[in-house]
Write an enzyme that holds these catalytic residues in place. Structure first.
Site, short mmCIF file in Angstrom:
data_model
loop_
_atom_site.label_atom_id
_atom_site.label_comp_id
_atom_site.label_asym_id
_atom_site.label_seq_id
_atom_site.Cartn_x
_atom_site.Cartn_y
_atom_site.Cartn_z
N ASP A 94 0.34 -1.39 -0.06
CA ASP A 94 0.16 0.10 0.07
C ASP A 94 0.92 1.45 0.13
O ASP A 94 2.07 1.40 0.04
CB ASP A 94 -0.88 -0.30 1.39
CG ASP A 94 -2.25 -1.07 1.04
OD1 ASP A 94 -2.24 -1.49 0.53
OD2 ASP A 94 -2.44 -1.68 2.21
N ASP A 145 1.58 4.42 1.82
CA ASP A 145 0.34 5.29 3.59
C ASP A 145 1.50 6.97 3.41
O ASP A 145 2.53 6.69 3.01
CB ASP A 145 1.11 4.71 4.67
CG ASP A 145 0.84 2.61 4.84
OD1 ASP A 145 -0.60 2.64 4.35
OD2 ASP A 145 1.93 2.24 4.69
#
Length: 204
Positions: A129, A131
């Protein structure tokens, strides 16, 4: 050097300051001059809560270090990526940079992407991901939060944004949602609140 804040990356902690029970991999990380990450936790005066990151996801070690030992400090907003990036998380960072710049707020990558950009360690992979941290010293209304999230959700990787308020951090995805209360994380712990910028609510 400014006071360390959550997600800042710090260098200068020697392996010799670790407790004897610290895993061998933690000592190896520090011996290789990799940074530690500032955690959101209360500590004694003059010390900073930090986390050591290993090569594997489960390798995380919480400790604290004397602030006087900090040799170098890098904040998320000092990190950017403009080179070729085949990995989705890096492509996402390039794609959403103009959107975040348009907010007029300080922002930067955290998590694996931030760590890799600051240290050079190859920790980002195809499923990572992205962040992000967005500093919001003033309230961000929920309509604007929803519009921002909609723009970010079109990126080539999943994005998690933490809104850093003066009182702690709240997930943009939560604040953009419909729940009346959201989870605010501070050095004293997590608490459900209606307004993450309302100091009076925190004191209640």
């Amino acid at each position: 050097m400014s006071a360390p804040r959550p997600h800042d990356l710090l260098w200068g902690l020697p392996p010799t300051t670790l407790p004897t029970a610290a895993p061998a991999w933690v000592r190896q990380v520090l011996a290789s001059a990799q940074p530690v990450v500032v955690r959101r936790a209360a500590t004694a005066e003059g010390r900073v809560a930090i986390g050591v990151r290993g090569e594997q996801r489960q390798q995380r070690f919480a400790w604290d270090m004397p602030q006087a030992l900090i040799a170098r400090q890098v904040s998320p907003e000092a990190l950017r990526w403009s080179g070729p990036g085949g990995l989705p998380a890096l492509r996402a960072l390039v794609a959403v940079s103009p959107v975040l710049e348009d907010t007029g707020l300080a922002w930067g990558p955290t998590g694996g992407v931030g760590y890799q950009l600051a240290s050079g360690a190859q920790v980002v992979h195809a499923a990572s991901d992205l962040d992000l941290l967005l500093r919001t010293p003033e309230p961000l209304d929920r309509v604007r939060a929803r519009a921002l999230l909609a723009q970010l959700d079109s990126a080539p990787a999943h994005i998690d944004v933490q809104l850093e308020t003066p009182l702690g951090a709240v997930a943009l995805r939560e604040w953009a949602g419909s729940a009346r209360r959201v989870l605010l994380k501070s050095a004293l712990g997590a608490r459900l609140v209606m307004d993450p910028w309302d100091a009076g609510e925190q004191a209640a």
